[in-house]
Design an enzyme around this catalytic site. Structure first.
Site, PDB file in Angstrom:
ATOM      1  N   HIS A  91      38.388  49.583  50.527  1.00 25.73           N
ATOM      2  CA  HIS A  91      39.518  48.436  50.924  1.00 25.73           C
ATOM      3  C   HIS A  91      40.465  49.041  50.090  1.00 25.73           C
ATOM      4  CE1 HIS A  91      36.629  45.339  51.317  1.00 25.73           C
ATOM      5  NE2 HIS A  91      35.507  45.547  50.294  1.00 25.73           N
ATOM      6  N   HIS A 118      44.865  50.939  41.741  1.00 28.53           N
ATOM      7  CA  HIS A 118      44.818  50.212  43.227  1.00 28.53           C
ATOM      8  C   HIS A 118      46.519  49.927  44.269  1.00 28.53           C
ATOM      9  CE1 HIS A 118      43.987  46.385  41.999  1.00 28.53           C
ATOM     10  NE2 HIS A 118      44.136  46.609  43.158  1.00 28.53           N
ATOM     11  N   HIS A 120      47.608  47.353  47.558  1.00 23.85           N
ATOM     12  CA  HIS A 120      47.686  46.648  48.842  1.00 23.85           C
ATOM     13  C   HIS A 120      49.152  47.067  49.380  1.00 23.85           C
ATOM     14  CE1 HIS A 120      44.393  44.384  46.773  1.00 23.85           C
ATOM     15  NE2 HIS A 120      45.467  44.185  45.683  1.00 23.85           N
ATOM     16  N   HIS A 137      48.754  47.854  42.122  1.00 28.18           N
ATOM     17  CA  HIS A 137      48.214  46.903  40.398  1.00 28.18           C
ATOM     18  C   HIS A 137      47.000  47.640  39.905  1.00 28.18           C
ATOM     19  CE1 HIS A 137      47.962  43.659  43.791  1.00 28.18           C
ATOM     20  NE2 HIS A 137      48.891  43.516  42.672  1.00 28.18           N
ATOM     21  N   THR A 204      42.421  39.078  43.199  1.00 26.05           N
ATOM     22  CA  THR A 204      43.622  39.055  44.744  1.00 26.05           C
ATOM     23  C   THR A 204      42.258  39.170  45.771  1.00 26.05           C
ATOM     24  OG1 THR A 204      44.024  40.695  44.642  1.00 26.05           O
ATOM     25  CG2 THR A 204      45.417  39.223  43.901  1.00 26.05           C
ATOM     26  N   THR A 205      41.255  39.786  44.974  1.00 24.03           N
ATOM     27  CA  THR A 205      39.783  40.161  46.237  1.00 24.03           C
ATOM     28  C   THR A 205      38.460  39.217  45.281  1.00 24.03           C
ATOM     29  OG1 THR A 205      39.385  42.002  45.093  1.00 24.03           O
ATOM     30  CG2 THR A 205      40.624  42.717  46.704  1.00 24.03           C
TER      31      THR A 205
HETATM   32 ZN   LIG Z   1      45.434  44.443  43.314  1.00 22.21          ZN
END
Ligand SMILES: [Zn+2]
Length: 258
Positions: A91, A118, A120, A137, A204-205
């Site tokens: 992801h 990680h 986005h 993040h 958020t996942t």
């Molecule tokens: Zn994140």
């Protein structure tokens, strides 16, 4: 005999299908950012574990508009340089400190150990409805399991030397952090100006767990367009859409020079 064989073959297929489905869930690859397994379907994919994604009332990310100004105590970072393991989780691309990490951040008197960062692309949080090209993040966890995430926006500008070691490995990283190692000075990956926007939200996942302390830096860091393009080449469109604010208060530190 013929019918037995047929039954065995069908049963075999069923077993394989179940094994694939459960391993996909375990590895976190069943959900996506588009189509029938996209954000509006996350609860449907796994109603037991992902219900909060649809039913939660304090979800992240959010669109940040006219936050309340208040004088806040600075986040106290004690991030120390260390070896980092870089991996691709299906992801996003992630980096975690290897070995015994002593990196932590103190927020409102609580110490959170740094776990990983990680990214986005584009940003998950919006500022007045606008996205940055990338948002990183930094995930931190307290001894009693509470999460504090530090969000860093990226904008186009000068080449960022501190981020170069991570960026150079993004596209070749495997699923195993032990296979891709670099030295990272974690503290230098953050913006110099530590003014933050804070609110209470969620992961958020999936499973979109609430009770996450969000701290988004108001000042973006700069990277060259070529560096940003490497992020986009690794993953693009891995951002959850903004969620309703409901009754939550969003605070911007009133002290701008931090
Ligand atoms: Zn994140």
């Amino acid at each position: 005999m013929k019918s037995f064989k047929k039954f065995a073959a069908v049963a075999g297929v069923a077993i394989i299908a179940t094994a694939v489905a459960s391993s996909a869930t375990a590895a976190g690859t069943a959900w996506t950012y588009t189509g029938l397994t996209g954000p509006s379907h996350w609860k449907t994919i796994d109603p037991t574990n992902y219900a909060t994604c649809a039913d939660g009332t304090a979800q992240s990310p959010i669109n940040i508009v006219a936050p309340t100004r208040s004088d806040l105590v600075n986040l106290a970072f004690s991030y120390k340089p260390s070896e980092a393991g870089i991996f691709n989780n299906g992801h996003t691309v992630e980096a975690e400190p290897l070995g015994t990490s002593t990196s932590a951040v103190k927020i409102d008197g609580v110490s959170y150990n740094f776990a990983q960062f990680h990214f986005h692309a584009p940003s998950e949080h919006e500022i007045n409805g606008m996205h940055y090209p990338v948002e990183i993040h930094f995930v931190n966890k307290s001894a009693d399991g509470k999460l504090a995430v530090v969000g860093v926006f990226v904008k186009v500008g000068a080449t960022n030397a501190e981020w170069a070691p991570f960026i150079s490995k993004m596209l070749s990283a495997t699923a195993n952090a032990e296979e891709t190692k670099v030295e990272l000075d974690w503290a230098k990956l953050l913006p110099r100006n530590k003014q933050t926007i804070r609110y209470n939200g969620s992961l958020t996942t999936p499973g979109c767990t609430e009770g996450v302390k969000w701290n988004v830096f108001n000042h973006a860091i700069e990277m060259s367009q070529a560096q940003i393009n490497t992020f986009l080449e690794a993953y693009s469109g891995n951002n959850r859409p903004v969620q309703p604010l409901n009754k939550r208060v969003v605070t911007l530190d009133s002290t701008s020079a931090k």
